[in-house]
Design a protein around this motif. Structure first.
Motif, short mmCIF file in Angstrom:
data_model
loop_
_atom_site.label_atom_id
_atom_site.label_comp_id
_atom_site.label_asym_id
_atom_site.label_seq_id
_atom_site.Cartn_x
_atom_site.Cartn_y
_atom_site.Cartn_z
N ILE A 19 0.98 -1.19 -0.12
CA ILE A 19 0.20 0.14 -0.14
C ILE A 19 0.78 1.35 0.04
O ILE A 19 0.52 2.08 -0.75
N GLU A 20 2.18 1.13 0.81
CA GLU A 20 3.00 2.35 0.85
C GLU A 20 3.53 2.59 -0.57
O GLU A 20 3.67 3.76 -1.01
N ILE A 21 3.89 1.55 -1.23
CA ILE A 21 4.37 1.56 -2.76
C ILE A 21 3.52 2.25 -3.62
O ILE A 21 3.65 2.96 -4.34
N ILE A 22 2.33 1.52 -3.58
CA ILE A 22 1.22 2.34 -4.46
C ILE A 22 0.88 3.70 -4.22
O ILE A 22 0.68 4.49 -5.10
N SER A 23 0.98 3.88 -2.74
CA SER A 23 0.44 5.41 -2.56
C SER A 23 1.56 6.63 -3.03
O SER A 23 1.45 7.52 -3.53
N ARG A 24 3.03 5.89 -2.91
CA ARG A 24 4.14 6.88 -3.43
C ARG A 24 3.87 6.95 -5.21
O ARG A 24 4.53 7.87 -5.41
N ASN A 25 3.36 5.99 -5.73
CA ASN A 25 3.72 6.24 -7.04
C ASN A 25 2.19 6.49 -7.81
O ASN A 25 1.97 6.58 -8.85
N ALA A 26 1.39 6.91 -6.82
CA ALA A 26 -0.03 7.09 -7.23
C ALA A 26 -0.17 8.55 -8.11
O ALA A 26 -0.79 8.66 -9.27
N TRP A 27 0.61 9.43 -7.77
CA TRP A 27 0.79 10.45 -8.94
C TRP A 27 1.15 10.33 -10.31
O TRP A 27 0.59 10.85 -11.27
N LYS A 28 1.99 9.25 -10.40
CA LYS A 28 2.31 8.57 -11.88
C LYS A 28 0.91 8.25 -12.45
O LYS A 28 0.72 8.82 -13.74
N PHE A 29 0.29 7.49 -11.99
CA PHE A 29 -1.14 7.07 -12.53
C PHE A 29 -1.94 8.13 -12.85
O PHE A 29 -2.74 8.23 -14.01
N GLU A 30 -2.17 9.34 -11.94
CA GLU A 30 -3.15 10.44 -12.11
C GLU A 30 -2.50 11.11 -13.33
O GLU A 30 -3.47 11.64 -13.96
N ASP A 31 -1.32 11.40 -13.20
CA ASP A 31 -0.68 12.27 -14.52
C ASP A 31 -1.03 11.45 -15.71
O ASP A 31 -1.37 12.25 -16.74
N LEU A 32 -0.96 10.03 -15.98
CA LEU A 32 -1.32 9.42 -17.21
C LEU A 32 -2.81 9.48 -17.48
O LEU A 32 -3.05 9.73 -18.81
N ASN A 33 -3.43 9.65 -16.45
CA ASN A 33 -5.09 9.90 -16.89
C ASN A 33 -5.45 11.36 -17.32
O ASN A 33 -6.63 11.52 -18.03
N LYS A 34 -4.48 12.38 -16.92
CA LYS A 34 -5.03 13.60 -17.26
C LYS A 34 -4.62 14.15 -18.80
O LYS A 34 -3.73 13.54 -19.27
N GLU A 35 -5.41 14.86 -19.43
CA GLU A 35 -4.86 15.37 -20.88
C GLU A 35 -4.25 16.69 -20.23
O GLU A 35 -4.47 17.46 -19.64
N SER A 36 -3.10 16.97 -21.28
CA SER A 36 -2.61 18.11 -21.24
C SER A 36 -3.28 19.24 -21.78
O SER A 36 -4.30 19.04 -22.37
N PHE A 37 -2.88 20.33 -21.58
CA PHE A 37 -3.86 21.71 -22.09
C PHE A 37 -3.62 21.51 -23.53
O PHE A 37 -4.63 21.77 -24.23
N PHE A 38 -2.54 21.25 -24.06
CA PHE A 38 -2.48 21.22 -25.55
C PHE A 38 -3.20 20.23 -26.25
O PHE A 38 -3.59 20.29 -27.18
N GLN A 39 -3.23 18.83 -25.62
CA GLN A 39 -4.14 17.81 -26.23
C GLN A 39 -5.51 18.22 -26.23
O GLN A 39 -6.42 18.05 -27.19
N LYS A 40 -6.07 18.93 -25.07
CA LYS A 40 -7.47 19.47 -24.87
C LYS A 40 -7.81 20.42 -26.07
O LYS A 40 -8.88 20.50 -26.65
N LEU A 41 -6.93 21.30 -26.32
CA LEU A 41 -6.87 22.63 -27.17
C LEU A 41 -7.20 21.64 -28.71
O LEU A 41 -8.01 22.17 -29.54
N ALA A 42 -6.30 20.82 -28.80
CA ALA A 42 -6.10 20.36 -30.04
C ALA A 42 -7.38 19.49 -30.42
O ALA A 42 -8.20 19.44 -31.62
N SER A 43 -8.07 18.88 -29.45
CA SER A 43 -9.27 18.09 -29.36
C SER A 43 -10.61 18.99 -29.74
O SER A 43 -11.32 18.63 -30.56
N LYS A 44 -10.27 20.13 -29.24
CA LYS A 44 -11.50 21.09 -28.98
C LYS A 44 -11.59 21.70 -30.78
O LYS A 44 -12.41 22.01 -31.34
#
Length: 65
Positions: A19-44
């Motif tokens: 659980i500690e290892i997963i919580s330390r690496n959670a930010w990596k998985f969250e960043d993968l799920n987010k679209e960047s500003f430029f990706q959102k702009l391009a899709s719009k």
């Protein structure tokens, strides 16, 4: 009895480490799920370009447009 308690303690300890290892690496998985500003702009922009269509006029010879 002592063996069961020891094995249970080891399982709990391993689970806590996992659980500690997963919580330390959670930010990596969250960043993968987010679209960047430029990706959102391009899709719009792509959706906006696709939505521009020329309206078709259905004119009959009898109507006066």
């Amino acid at each position: 009895m002592l063996f069961n308690e020891y094995s249970m303690h080891q399982q709990l300890k391993l689970r806590q480490q996992e659980i500690e290892i997963i919580s330390r690496n959670a930010w990596k998985f969250e960043d993968l799920n987010k679209e960047s500003f430029f990706q959102k702009l391009a899709s719009k922009w792509a959706n906006h370009q696709n939505s521009k269509t020329v309206p078709q006029q259905n004119c009959n010879c009898n109507c006066q447009c």
